[in-house]
Design a protein around this motif. Structure first.
Motif, PDB file in Angstrom:
ATOM      1  N   VAL A 104       1.390  -1.229  -0.399  1.00 45.08           N
ATOM      2  CA  VAL A 104      -0.078   0.395  -0.214  1.00 45.08           C
ATOM      3  C   VAL A 104       0.879   1.581   0.327  1.00 45.08           C
ATOM      4  CG1 VAL A 104      -1.853   1.726   1.133  1.00 45.08           C
ATOM      5  CG2 VAL A 104      -1.713  -1.317   1.074  1.00 45.08           C
ATOM      6  N   LYS A 105       1.195   2.302  -0.994  1.00 48.79           N
ATOM      7  CA  LYS A 105       1.598   3.339  -1.073  1.00 48.79           C
ATOM      8  C   LYS A 105       0.574   4.602  -0.553  1.00 48.79           C
ATOM      9  CE  LYS A 105       3.930   1.922  -5.303  1.00 48.79           C
ATOM     10  NZ  LYS A 105       5.336   1.947  -4.482  1.00 48.79           N
ATOM     11  N   GLY A 106       1.469   5.575   0.237  1.00 48.04           N
ATOM     12  CA  GLY A 106       0.521   6.459   0.201  1.00 48.04           C
ATOM     13  C   GLY A 106       2.073   7.581   0.781  1.00 48.04           C
ATOM     14  N   SER A 107       1.073   8.122   2.009  1.00 51.25           N
ATOM     15  CA  SER A 107       2.687   9.673   2.502  1.00 51.25           C
ATOM     16  C   SER A 107       2.013   9.921   3.939  1.00 51.25           C
ATOM     17  CB  SER A 107       2.360  10.354   1.393  1.00 51.25           C
ATOM     18  OG  SER A 107       2.217  11.152   0.609  1.00 51.25           O
ATOM     19  N   TYR A 108       2.964   9.872   5.093  1.00 49.02           N
ATOM     20  CA  TYR A 108       3.020   9.699   6.365  1.00 49.02           C
ATOM     21  C   TYR A 108       3.181  10.526   7.066  1.00 49.02           C
ATOM     22  CZ  TYR A 108       7.506   8.388   7.516  1.00 49.02           C
ATOM     23  OH  TYR A 108       8.760   8.204   7.676  1.00 49.02           O
ATOM     24  N   ALA A 109       2.620  11.700   8.008  1.00 44.34           N
ATOM     25  CA  ALA A 109       3.402  12.849   8.571  1.00 44.34           C
ATOM     26  C   ALA A 109       3.432  12.844  10.112  1.00 44.34           C
ATOM     27  CB  ALA A 109       3.039  13.993   7.957  1.00 44.34           C
TER      28      ALA A 109
ATOM     29  N   PHE B 202      -0.747   8.105   7.993  1.00 43.70           N
ATOM     30  CA  PHE B 202      -0.768   7.321   7.305  1.00 43.70           C
ATOM     31  C   PHE B 202      -1.697   8.119   6.426  1.00 43.70           C
ATOM     32  CE2 PHE B 202      -0.241   3.346   4.512  1.00 43.70           C
ATOM     33  CZ  PHE B 202       0.744   3.692   3.171  1.00 43.70           C
ATOM     34  N   GLY B 203      -1.575   8.242   4.887  1.00 45.60           N
ATOM     35  CA  GLY B 203      -2.840   8.913   3.967  1.00 45.60           C
ATOM     36  C   GLY B 203      -2.455   7.776   2.766  1.00 45.60           C
TER      37      GLY B 203
ATOM     38  N   THR C 294       2.379  -2.608   8.616  1.00 42.29           N
ATOM     39  CA  THR C 294       1.176  -4.003   8.537  1.00 42.29           C
ATOM     40  C   THR C 294      -0.115  -3.565   7.987  1.00 42.29           C
ATOM     41  OG1 THR C 294      -0.364  -3.305  10.737  1.00 42.29           O
ATOM     42  CG2 THR C 294       2.118  -4.920  10.878  1.00 42.29           C
ATOM     43  N   VAL C 295      -0.309  -2.127   7.525  1.00 41.79           N
ATOM     44  CA  VAL C 295      -1.598  -1.567   7.078  1.00 41.79           C
ATOM     45  C   VAL C 295      -1.831  -2.627   5.695  1.00 41.79           C
ATOM     46  CG1 VAL C 295      -2.194   0.351   5.748  1.00 41.79           C
ATOM     47  CG2 VAL C 295      -1.174   0.929   8.505  1.00 41.79           C
ATOM     48  N   ARG C 296      -2.968  -2.775   5.443  1.00 34.92           N
ATOM     49  CA  ARG C 296      -2.787  -3.358   4.146  1.00 34.92           C
ATOM     50  C   ARG C 296      -4.424  -3.283   4.218  1.00 34.92           C
ATOM     51  NH1 ARG C 296      -2.028  -6.202   8.107  1.00 34.92           N
ATOM     52  NH2 ARG C 296      -3.151  -8.409   9.140  1.00 34.92           N
TER      53      ARG C 296
END
Length: 345
Positions: A273-278, A300-301, A335-337
């Motif tokens: 899963v691809k995304g961005s975090y801050a 995480f978006g 582990t986010v899926r």
């Protein structure tokens, strides 16, 4: 300078239509009129940013009164929980409340702790909905990607992730978050919520702040996921969201003590899963109660299988004994899926 004027949306609104508290002749006191209820407006509406132009939908906390730690001490910010269930149960309100009702028609229910359980006669009625249960959709039948960990599922948004074995996984029908006063809102409050939650050390700190005999529990950390309707990018979600969790849980009404990443970091979870975090965090927030502390949060978006923007969010106490380490947080994030077909239409 804050990232925006409204917290990110995506979970149920406890003041949805057919709310019994809004019906003529309903005599029960309205918990939404008590200081500090938290709910969640659509964050990504076009709103001015804190100072210079920035991505839409970030948080600019409204005024309230101090404290943090998810509602401990004198903090008027309160933890809100919403459960998708059919019964309406009423208990005494202290620092938070449960909302029981259908997914589109939740009815508010007061409660006496910041956790998902309720006190008195309400406990038996709400326990199966508010806590971990045997419902296979709560992740108990799923296999964790890290041996010995537990699976957390949010079927509404089609998200799953793992948490360490000593975390408490809540029912997937439960949404939790924060509410604070905002006189500019039609109901006088602003809020942020998420579902598919798990708590770390749910009774990390307990206090009877108003000396009425009912103890409010504050968790050391909480993790969950939510929708991000109206977002235009994963970077926008990551930058705009975590400051709201820190504000709602730890610093309200103070925003000067909060700092947040101005740039999101690209990230790919172990499942691809691809995304961005801050990150966002507070430092030297004014403390008023026993359970107050500084806080930290990460968002995480990403997109789910319906191509809807969603977010995974974790917040916790900062600068305290047993503080959740960054290494563990990043391991949970890894582990986010995606999980099945989202039930949210």
């Amino acid at each position: 300078m804050w990232p925006g004027q409204q917290p990110p949306g995506g979970e149920q609104n406890p003041q949805a239509q057919n709310n019994p508290y809004q019906q003529p002749g309903y005599q029960q006191p309205n918990p939404y009129q008590q200081p500090g209820y938290q709910q969640q407006p659509n964050p990504y509406a076009q709103q001015p940013q804190w100072g210079a132009p920035a991505p839409v939908g970030a948080p600019t906390p409204p005024p309230g009164s101090g404290g943090g730690g998810g509602g401990g001490g004198d903090n008027r910010t309160k933890l809100v929980a919403i459960v998708a269930a059919s019964a309406v149960v009423v208990a005494a309100a202290v620092t938070g409340f449960l909302v029981l009702g259908g997914d589109d028609e939740p009815a508010p229910v007061s409660k006496g702790s910041t956790g998902p359980s309720v006190s008195g006669s309400a406990s038996a009625s709400a326990s199966s909905s508010a806590g971990t249960d045997d419902n296979p959709r709560n992740g108990e039948t799923e296999k964790p990607t890290i041996a010995g960990w537990k699976v957390v599922v949010n079927p509404k948004w089609g998200i799953a992730f793992d948490v360490p074995a000593d975390w408490e996984v809540q029912s997937p029908g439960l949404s939790q978050g924060f509410e604070w006063e905002d006189k500019k809102k039609s109901d006088g409050y602003d809020r942020i919520l998420q579902g598919g939650t798990a708590e770390f050390k749910s009774k990390w700190c307990s206090v009877d702040s108003d000396k009425d005999g009912k103890v409010e529990d504050t968790a050391l950390a909480m993790v969950g996921s939510k929708g991000a309707e109206g977002a235009k990018s994963t970077d926008e979600i990551a930058i705009n969201t975590p400051a709201w969790w820190v504000f709602g849980g730890y610093t309200e009404p103070d925003k000067k003590s909060i700092t947040f990443d101005k740039k999101a970091t690209p990230f790919t979870t172990a499942s691809g899963v691809k995304g961005s975090y801050a990150w966002a965090q507070s430092t030297n927030t004014p403390q008023k109660g026993k359970c107050d502390s500084d806080g930290k949060a990460i968002t995480f978006g990403f997109k789910n299988s319906n191509s809807d923007y969603v977010s995974w969010n974790l917040y916790g106490a900062k600068g305290v004994k047993d503080e959740l380490p960054k290494a563990t947080i990043m391991q949970i994030l890894s582990t986010v899926r995606l999980h099945g077909t989202p039930t949210q239409n």
